[in-house]
Structures are given as C-alpha cells and as structure tokens.
Scaffold this motif. Structure first.
Motif, PDB file in Angstrom:
ATOM      1  N   GLY A  77       0.832  -1.206   0.000  1.00  0.00           N
ATOM      2  CA  GLY A  77       0.000   0.000   0.000  1.00  0.00           C
ATOM      3  C   GLY A  77       0.864   1.253   0.000  1.00  0.00           C
ATOM      4  N   GLU A  78       1.918   1.199   0.802  1.00  0.00           N
ATOM      5  CA  GLU A  78       2.839   2.349   0.878  1.00  0.00           C
ATOM      6  C   GLU A  78       3.479   2.619  -0.489  1.00  0.00           C
ATOM      7  OE1 GLU A  78       6.030   1.426   3.538  1.00  0.00           O
ATOM      8  OE2 GLU A  78       6.980   3.412   3.343  1.00  0.00           O
ATOM      9  N   VAL A  79       3.906   1.567  -1.165  1.00  0.00           N
ATOM     10  CA  VAL A  79       4.528   1.749  -2.484  1.00  0.00           C
ATOM     11  C   VAL A  79       3.533   2.369  -3.464  1.00  0.00           C
ATOM     12  CG1 VAL A  79       5.586   0.589  -4.465  1.00  0.00           C
ATOM     13  CG2 VAL A  79       6.140  -0.165  -2.141  1.00  0.00           C
ATOM     14  N   VAL A  80       2.317   1.820  -3.497  1.00  0.00           N
ATOM     15  CA  VAL A  80       1.323   2.330  -4.459  1.00  0.00           C
ATOM     16  C   VAL A  80       0.960   3.786  -4.153  1.00  0.00           C
ATOM     17  CG1 VAL A  80      -1.076   2.077  -5.252  1.00  0.00           C
ATOM     18  CG2 VAL A  80       0.417   0.078  -5.097  1.00  0.00           C
ATOM     19  N   ARG A  81       0.768   4.110  -2.874  1.00  0.00           N
ATOM     20  CA  ARG A  81       0.437   5.503  -2.515  1.00  0.00           C
ATOM     21  C   ARG A  81       1.527   6.468  -2.973  1.00  0.00           C
ATOM     22  NH1 ARG A  81      -1.215   3.009   2.108  1.00  0.00           N
ATOM     23  NH2 ARG A  81      -3.453   3.054   2.465  1.00  0.00           N
ATOM     24  N   ARG A  82       2.780   6.027  -2.864  1.00  0.00           N
ATOM     25  CA  ARG A  82       3.872   6.955  -3.181  1.00  0.00           C
ATOM     26  C   ARG A  82       4.241   6.986  -4.659  1.00  0.00           C
ATOM     27  NH1 ARG A  82       8.060   7.269   1.845  1.00  0.00           N
ATOM     28  NH2 ARG A  82       6.477   7.392   3.465  1.00  0.00           N
ATOM     29  N   THR A  83       3.922   5.954  -5.394  1.00  0.00           N
ATOM     30  CA  THR A  83       4.310   5.953  -6.813  1.00  0.00           C
ATOM     31  C   THR A  83       3.170   6.398  -7.730  1.00  0.00           C
ATOM     32  OG1 THR A  83       3.808   3.591  -6.981  1.00  0.00           O
ATOM     33  CG2 THR A  83       6.091   4.189  -6.573  1.00  0.00           C
ATOM     34  N   GLU A  84       1.917   6.203  -7.296  1.00  0.00           N
ATOM     35  CA  GLU A  84       0.796   6.695  -8.102  1.00  0.00           C
ATOM     36  C   GLU A  84       0.762   8.204  -7.974  1.00  0.00           C
ATOM     37  OE1 GLU A  84      -2.178   5.224 -10.015  1.00  0.00           O
ATOM     38  OE2 GLU A  84      -0.327   4.152 -10.298  1.00  0.00           O
ATOM     39  N   GLN A  85       0.862   8.862  -9.100  1.00  0.00           N
ATOM     40  CA  GLN A  85       0.880  10.330  -9.016  1.00  0.00           C
ATOM     41  C   GLN A  85      -0.518  10.926  -8.882  1.00  0.00           C
ATOM     42  OE1 GLN A  85       3.232  10.608 -12.441  1.00  0.00           O
ATOM     43  NE2 GLN A  85       5.126  10.320 -11.325  1.00  0.00           N
ATOM     44  N   ASN A  86      -1.518  10.142  -9.143  1.00  0.00           N
ATOM     45  CA  ASN A  86      -2.881  10.663  -9.067  1.00  0.00           C
ATOM     46  C   ASN A  86      -3.814   9.612  -8.478  1.00  0.00           C
ATOM     47  OD1 ASN A  86      -5.320  11.909  -9.395  1.00  0.00           O
ATOM     48  ND2 ASN A  86      -4.900  12.600 -11.472  1.00  0.00           N
ATOM     49  N   MET A  87      -4.228   9.859  -7.247  1.00  0.00           N
ATOM     50  CA  MET A  87      -5.161   8.932  -6.599  1.00  0.00           C
ATOM     51  C   MET A  87      -6.598   9.470  -6.668  1.00  0.00           C
ATOM     52  SD  MET A  87      -3.564   6.185  -5.455  1.00  0.00           S
ATOM     53  CE  MET A  87      -4.356   5.461  -4.010  1.00  0.00           C
TER      54      MET A  87
END
Lengths: 152, 152
Positions: A77-87
C-alpha cells in the motif's frame, strides 16, 4: 481502472531486488535487460524509489541498487500511494480543479472513497516479501486465481 | 489510480437523469449545458449508456434521454464494469499482451486482484439511487468523509 506504468515498473523493480541473494545488489542495466524495459525509463523509476526511501544506490565497481529496508518491511500500500501520481478516482476528488456541479449533493464521491479505501486496505495487508513470494502467505495462496500459474 | 473520464461522465449523466421528476426526460443539450461538457462528447457517452441498457432515447419533440430502469435497479458496480474500457490494473492482468517476466512466480497479481475485488464489492453494494441521494443510505451517510459538504 488502471495503475500507472510508473507504479507497475516500480513494483517490478522492487520485486526483482527482493528476490536477489545477499547482498541484494543489481545494476540498472541488469534489471532493464531482464524486464526488456528502456534503461532511461528505469533510471527515473529507480531515482523516485530512492527518493521515497525504498531503495538505495551504491556507486562504483560492485555497486548497484538494493532495497533500503527488508522486503517484509515494505508495504505494498505504501509503495502504491507513493508511486501513483494521481489517486483522484474522478474529477471531484480534487477540490481545486473540480468542475462537476453535482458535488454539493452527490453521494457518488463517498461511495468511491469507500471503494478506494477497501482497495488500499487490501494492499496494506501485504508486503513486498509477500509479492515476491518470499514470505509465508496463506491468504494469498488460498485465492482462487484461475490463471495464476503455479510457482516454478 | 483513476477511473476514465468516460466513466466519470457516464456516472454524471446517470445521476442527472436519476434526479429528474417524472417522466425523467432530458436532452443532450440540457445535460451538456448543465455540466459544461462538450455536446459531442456527451453524445458518445449517451450512446454507450443506451447500448448497455442503462438509458433509452426518445426522438422528436418532447423526447430525450431517460433511465431505462429505476435508479434503485442500476448498480454502481455494474456501471463501472461496463464503462471502464480497461480493468487491467497492471500489464500482467492482460495475459495476451503481458510482457512482464515475473508472472510465473509472482504473487503481486493475486494481491492486486484481491484489492480490485474489494473495490468492486463496495460499488456493488450501492445503486444509482444511492449515488443520486434518492434512497435511504445509512451506510454512506455515516461515512467520515470530512470534505463532503452537507446536502443542500
């Protein structure tokens, strides 16, 4: 409904590093070659992951990239939150740029928020070690994913 | 992590129609004007929604678009599944085009599948009537969505 290619490549790079034997070092060229990905593209991904504290880079002969923390200490979850530029699932998630006139009395946003939280809650249960199959993961192994080939 | 603008506009169009008084008819021009969206763009969205059986179109004077089913009978999950053209979160979700070499022994895919299922399970709990605030929705109204303005 997609994650960006940047997140996809970030996860592939992390999984590659997680699977290496100690000391877990690999060069950009080696990873780019393995994944058949542009080296320039991978450099950007690696720089971002280093800036986020997921990997570290050692220069010189015998140097390379390696995980900055053990794989079991890196949450997916941490990786996805930080690499997705637009949530922002839809336009109204971003209040400053929102143009949708329904926003003041629309429950769609709350519904989508709840769905996104459910998505991230699942990812927060797992770590890079799980994704790289390095840890015991009974929950995942019991999933009925029909097209998931057996471990080799 | 975003839904497409096509899905966003599809949902806006459906919510607009769901809120109309009987007989729930509106023209493309009226909806495009309300949402400040290109009429041509909205025509494509409306055609798609009509083809999927969510709305119907009546020609002639006094005609227009209207829901093909009551709002409480249109599931939000169903709308998102049919309007999102790509539900492949990452490349390996699409086996024919997948290039990722990790796929044969990678649990990331199973993790992401589980997260996507959790996302869709939430949307499957709600209908267009919930999103348009036309039905009792105690689950949604209890959500701690801080930036959700009160109903007007």
């Amino acid at each position: 409904m997609q994650l960006t290619q940047f997140t996809d490549l970030s996860l592939r790079l992390l999984i590659y590093l997680a699977r290496l034997p100690e000391p877990g070092l690999a060069t950009i060229a080696e990873i780019a070659d393995y994944h058949q990905i542009s080296r320039n593209h991978l450099v950007k991904v690696a720089n971002s992951l280093a800036n986020q504290g997921f990997i570290m880079s050692t220069r010189g002969k015998g140097g390379g990239l390696q995980l900055a923390r053990p794989a079991y200490a890196i949450g997916l979850g941490e990786v996805v939150r930080r690499t997705e530029q637009n949530m922002n699932l839809v336009e109204c998630f971003d209040i400053p740029s929102n143009q949708c006139r329904l926003i003041r009395n629309c429950f769609l946003k709350a519904t989508l928020y709840e769905a996104q939280r459910a998505f991230m809650t699942v990812l927060d249960k797992y770590t890079l070690a799980d994704a790289a199959s390095l840890g015991a993961n009974t929950e995942l192994s019991s999933l009925p994913v029909a097209d998931m080939p057996p471990l080799t």
